[in-house]
Design a protein around this motif. Structure first.
Motif, PDB file in Angstrom:
ATOM      1  N   ILE A 174       7.966  34.927 -32.559  1.00  9.22           N
ATOM      2  CA  ILE A 174       6.895  34.182 -31.901  1.00  9.22           C
ATOM      3  C   ILE A 174       5.662  35.045 -31.661  1.00  9.22           C
ATOM      4  N   LYS A 175       5.708  36.294 -32.066  1.00 12.71           N
ATOM      5  CA  LYS A 175       4.603  37.209 -31.804  1.00 12.71           C
ATOM      6  C   LYS A 175       3.305  36.726 -32.422  1.00 12.71           C
ATOM      7  N   GLU A 176       3.368  36.197 -33.630  1.00 10.60           N
ATOM      8  CA  GLU A 176       2.165  35.767 -34.322  1.00 10.60           C
ATOM      9  C   GLU A 176       1.546  34.519 -33.703  1.00 10.60           C
ATOM     10  N   LYS A 177       2.302  33.814 -32.873  1.00 11.80           N
ATOM     11  CA  LYS A 177       1.786  32.597 -32.252  1.00 11.80           C
ATOM     12  C   LYS A 177       1.073  32.861 -30.926  1.00 11.80           C
ATOM     13  N   LEU A 178       1.103  34.095 -30.464  1.00 12.74           N
ATOM     14  CA  LEU A 178       0.484  34.427 -29.188  1.00 12.74           C
ATOM     15  C   LEU A 178      -0.988  34.766 -29.365  1.00 12.74           C
ATOM     16  N   VAL A 179      -1.765  34.487 -28.336  1.00  9.04           N
ATOM     17  CA  VAL A 179      -3.190  34.838 -28.302  1.00  9.04           C
ATOM     18  C   VAL A 179      -3.347  36.016 -27.350  1.00  9.04           C
ATOM     19  N   THR A 180      -4.022  37.055 -27.799  1.00  7.59           N
ATOM     20  CA  THR A 180      -4.160  38.267 -26.992  1.00  7.59           C
ATOM     21  C   THR A 180      -5.593  38.425 -26.494  1.00  7.59           C
ATOM     22  N   PHE A 181      -5.735  39.209 -25.434  1.00  5.53           N
ATOM     23  CA  PHE A 181      -7.041  39.542 -24.892  1.00  5.53           C
ATOM     24  C   PHE A 181      -6.987  40.979 -24.384  1.00  5.53           C
ATOM     25  N   LYS A 182      -8.149  41.573 -24.189  1.00  7.21           N
ATOM     26  CA  LYS A 182      -8.267  42.923 -23.665  1.00  7.21           C
ATOM     27  C   LYS A 182      -8.989  42.881 -22.338  1.00  7.21           C
ATOM     28  N   ASP A 183      -8.393  43.529 -21.357  1.00  2.77           N
ATOM     29  CA  ASP A 183      -8.967  43.557 -20.023  1.00  2.77           C
ATOM     30  C   ASP A 183     -10.286  44.321 -20.045  1.00  2.77           C
ATOM     31  N   GLY A 184     -11.325  43.714 -19.454  1.00  2.85           N
ATOM     32  CA  GLY A 184     -12.633  44.344 -19.409  1.00  2.85           C
ATOM     33  C   GLY A 184     -13.522  44.002 -20.581  1.00  2.85           C
ATOM     34  N   ARG A 185     -12.971  43.420 -21.633  1.00  7.67           N
ATOM     35  CA  ARG A 185     -13.760  43.070 -22.817  1.00  7.67           C
ATOM     36  C   ARG A 185     -13.855  41.567 -23.021  1.00  7.67           C
ATOM     37  N   ASP A 186     -12.739  40.878 -22.924  1.00  7.34           N
ATOM     38  CA  ASP A 186     -12.714  39.436 -23.177  1.00  7.34           C
ATOM     39  C   ASP A 186     -12.842  38.665 -21.873  1.00  7.34           C
ATOM     40  N   ASP A 187     -13.660  37.639 -21.908  1.00  6.40           N
ATOM     41  CA  ASP A 187     -13.871  36.777 -20.739  1.00  6.40           C
ATOM     42  C   ASP A 187     -12.916  35.588 -20.829  1.00  6.40           C
ATOM     43  N   LEU A 188     -12.098  35.405 -19.796  1.00  5.08           N
ATOM     44  CA  LEU A 188     -11.116  34.324 -19.783  1.00  5.08           C
ATOM     45  C   LEU A 188     -11.592  33.103 -19.015  1.00  5.08           C
ATOM     46  N   THR A 189     -12.838  33.088 -18.587  1.00  7.82           N
ATOM     47  CA  THR A 189     -13.355  31.967 -17.809  1.00  7.82           C
ATOM     48  C   THR A 189     -13.286  30.676 -18.612  1.00  7.82           C
ATOM     49  N   ASP A 190     -12.709  29.645 -18.014  1.00  8.29           N
ATOM     50  CA  ASP A 190     -12.599  28.303 -18.619  1.00  8.29           C
ATOM     51  C   ASP A 190     -11.793  28.305 -19.909  1.00  8.29           C
ATOM     52  N   ARG A 191     -10.891  29.267 -20.066  1.00  4.76           N
ATOM     53  CA  ARG A 191     -10.017  29.295 -21.242  1.00  4.76           C
ATOM     54  C   ARG A 191      -8.546  29.083 -20.882  1.00  4.76           C
ATOM     55  N   ILE A 192      -8.199  29.313 -19.625  1.00  2.00           N
ATOM     56  CA  ILE A 192      -6.804  29.269 -19.202  1.00  2.00           C
ATOM     57  C   ILE A 192      -6.607  28.090 -18.252  1.00  2.00           C
TER      58      ILE A 192
ATOM     59  N   GLY B 295       5.900  41.802  -9.381  1.00  2.00           N
ATOM     60  CA  GLY B 295       5.713  41.851  -7.941  1.00  2.00           C
ATOM     61  C   GLY B 295       4.358  41.321  -7.519  1.00  2.00           C
ATOM     62  N   ASP B 296       3.947  41.717  -6.324  1.00  2.27           N
ATOM     63  CA  ASP B 296       2.669  41.237  -5.793  1.00  2.27           C
ATOM     64  C   ASP B 296       1.489  41.751  -6.598  1.00  2.27           C
ATOM     65  N   GLY B 297       1.658  42.894  -7.268  1.00  2.21           N
ATOM     66  CA  GLY B 297       0.561  43.441  -8.055  1.00  2.21           C
ATOM     67  C   GLY B 297       0.143  42.557  -9.209  1.00  2.21           C
ATOM     68  N   THR B 298       1.063  41.749  -9.731  1.00  2.00           N
ATOM     69  CA  THR B 298       0.703  40.853 -10.827  1.00  2.00           C
ATOM     70  C   THR B 298      -0.258  39.769 -10.354  1.00  2.00           C
ATOM     71  N   LEU B 299      -0.050  39.274  -9.118  1.00  7.97           N
ATOM     72  CA  LEU B 299      -0.971  38.263  -8.581  1.00  7.97           C
ATOM     73  C   LEU B 299      -2.336  38.884  -8.289  1.00  7.97           C
ATOM     74  N   LEU B 300      -2.365  40.115  -7.798  1.00  7.85           N
ATOM     75  CA  LEU B 300      -3.639  40.805  -7.576  1.00  7.85           C
ATOM     76  C   LEU B 300      -4.365  41.033  -8.894  1.00  7.85           C
ATOM     77  N   TYR B 301      -3.610  41.340  -9.938  1.00  8.17           N
ATOM     78  CA  TYR B 301      -4.232  41.535 -11.248  1.00  8.17           C
ATOM     79  C   TYR B 301      -4.799  40.230 -11.787  1.00  8.17           C
ATOM     80  N   ALA B 302      -4.100  39.121 -11.566  1.00 14.77           N
ATOM     81  CA  ALA B 302      -4.618  37.823 -11.994  1.00 14.77           C
ATOM     82  C   ALA B 302      -5.909  37.495 -11.257  1.00 14.77           C
ATOM     83  N   SER B 303      -5.976  37.829  -9.968  1.00 15.17           N
ATOM     84  CA  SER B 303      -7.212  37.615  -9.214  1.00 15.17           C
ATOM     85  C   SER B 303      -8.347  38.460  -9.758  1.00 15.17           C
ATOM     86  N   LEU B 304      -8.028  39.680 -10.195  1.00 13.68           N
ATOM     87  CA  LEU B 304      -9.064  40.556 -10.737  1.00 13.68           C
ATOM     88  C   LEU B 304      -9.593  40.055 -12.074  1.00 13.68           C
ATOM     89  N   LEU B 305      -8.731  39.438 -12.884  1.00 12.16           N
ATOM     90  CA  LEU B 305      -9.159  38.944 -14.196  1.00 12.16           C
ATOM     91  C   LEU B 305     -10.143  37.794 -14.084  1.00 12.16           C
TER      92      LEU B 305
END
Length: 466
Positions: free
Chosen positions: A142-160, A168-178
């Protein structure tokens, strides 16, 4: 008076007259209806936090000034339910980094979302570089079916449309940062060490994710803080630019470039002109921390609220946190724990040089200004959710206020149950050994008295009769 209120009052009067048939019927007057409604409103529950009072007038003259632009509407937490305008198609999966225990759940979730739910799955490109994933045969299919992005380069606004966090809690903080603007609904699974912000268990993830995708879930709107740093050098450049523009307009010289005043452009290392770096503008979910850094001297920080000078902070630093962050660094510094649905900003000193400096809570929406005092011996350092640490110099200022973009965190049960369960399980709040109950008979015999319990009861009854 509304028609439904009048009908309700008439019914109440009718019920009272039926309860006392001996009383002769009297005509329903308007003042009596008003009295009944007022008595009934005293027992009516307000279904929203900080809801406007149904009585906008106080006495014969006083009333609340109507200004919709200045009123903050706070929803009732029980009414915050997830709904989809259209079926979600794209999902972002965030996993805890450098943790081998998350690999198997990650592959299982991604495979199920792609093959069973036919969703477009986004993952960070750095995740695919893990050696254990490269050796997993199921993931390679399923690797080829995934869409990748790079933190700090790609804008995820209105795409997700939807976010799933594994860790843990750090994953939610990272999602807030993105997402520095609108954040998609976040579903966090507890696969980390603490799990205060991750209420879901991964055992039956298929059923839980399906319920969320169908819109059967409660939400906790976790407010964030908008933090902007204003540099003294940038303000000087702006003022110089405005002065140069004024001089150019007076002299009539229209051939002067805007880049010459340093206000609209800078020159990079190659000598080419580029846009000026914007002021630091970061949204944080937990807290922004101002501390003295490596300096041996106490920090000396001036604190303003809506332009009014409040106090100077002398100590190791200051914590400005959201209600979500009240159970993080702030509670370790002695602050109270506040439910995420409460609209507030917490200000907590770190080891203050004053015994009377206690943590305070201010209303959400106010603007806090924090700057290094002019007579401070050293500069200060500021960090945002533990990231982007940078130095605050004399003349710089940090502006903090409530952001209009909260983090919609999906609840496993509801807003109240999830929070108190996290307090008990993660922080062991009020978890203790219970005191044993009193055994009256054993206490009486152990005291050396020869009287039995029945004799004492009979004696007390006789005293009451007399």
């Amino acid at each position: 008076m509304k028609e439904e209120d009048l009908i309700m009052a008439r019914n109440l009067v009718a019920e009272s007259q039926e309860a006392s048939p001996s009383t002769s019927p009297v005509p329903l007057r308007r003042n009596r209806v008003q009295d009944i409604l007022e008595r009934r409103s005293q027992f009516r529950r307000t279904r929203s936090l900080n809801a406007p009072s149904p009585f906008q007038q106080f006495g014969p003259c006083g009333r609340i000034m109507k200004n919709p632009a200045m009123v903050m509407q706070i929803q009732d937490p029980a009414s915050q339910r997830l709904t989809w305008y259209k079926p979600p198609l794209t999902v972002l999966v965030i996993k805890k980094v450098r943790d081998s225990t998350v690999m198997a759940p990650f592959v299982q979730l991604v495979e199920w979302l792609v093959q069973e739910k036919h969703m477009v799955v986004w993952v960070e490109s750095a995740v695919l570089d893990d050696l254990s994933l490269q050796e997993d045969k199921r993931f390679q299919n399923i690797k080829e079916k995934l869409v990748t992005f790079k933190d700090g380069r790609d804008d995820l606004t209105d795409r997700i449309d939807f976010i799933v966090c594994l860790g843990g809690d750090g994953t939610l903080l990272y999602a807030s940062l993105l997402f520095q603007q609108s954040v998609p609904p976040v579903m966090a699974f507890h696969l980390g060490s603490l799990g205060f912000l991750t209420p879901f268990q991964f055992d039956n993830f298929q059923e839980q994710v399906t319920n969320v995708l169908e819109g059967h879930a409660a939400l906790t709107l976790r407010s964030r803080l908008r933090c902007v740093i204003y540099r003294k050098s940038e303000r000087r450049k702006d003022s110089d630019c405005q002065q140069n523009q004024m001089n150019c307009s007076i002299s009539g010289d229209s051939g002067v470039s805007m880049d010459s005043c340093g206000g609209s452009g800078t020159h990079n290392a190659s000598g080419k002109s580029g846009s000026r770096a914007p002021s630091t503008n970061i949204l944080v979910l937990n807290e922004v921390v101002i501390d003295r850094g490596p300096s041996p001297y106490l920090s000396n920080i001036d604190l303003f609220l809506d332009g009014k000078y409040i106090t100077s902070v002398q100590g190791d630093g200051l914590i400005v946190s959201t209600p979500t962050g009240s159970t993080a660094y702030a509670v370790a510094a002695g602050a109270s724990m506040i439910h995420p649905s409460v609209p507030a900003i917490m200000v907590t000193p770190i080891c203050p040089h004053s015994l009377s400096f206690r943590p305070i809570v201010v209303p959400a929406g106010v603007e806090l200004k924090i700057s290094v005092s002019p007579d401070s011996r050293n500069t200060s350092w500021v960090s945002f959710d533990g990231r982007n640490r940078q130095e605050l110099f004399h003349g710089d200022s940090l502006r903090v206020t409530t952001s209009i973009y909260p983090v919609p965190s999906i609840c496993a049960q509801d807003q109240i149950s999830d929070w108190f369960d996290s307090l008990a399980e993660c922080l062991h709040w009020n978890v203790r050994k219970k005191q044993k109950c009193l055994d009256e008979l054993s206490d009486l015999t152990a005291s050396g008295s020869e009287d039995t319990l029945d004799e004492l009861e009979r004696g007390s009854d006789s005293l009451l009769d007399s």
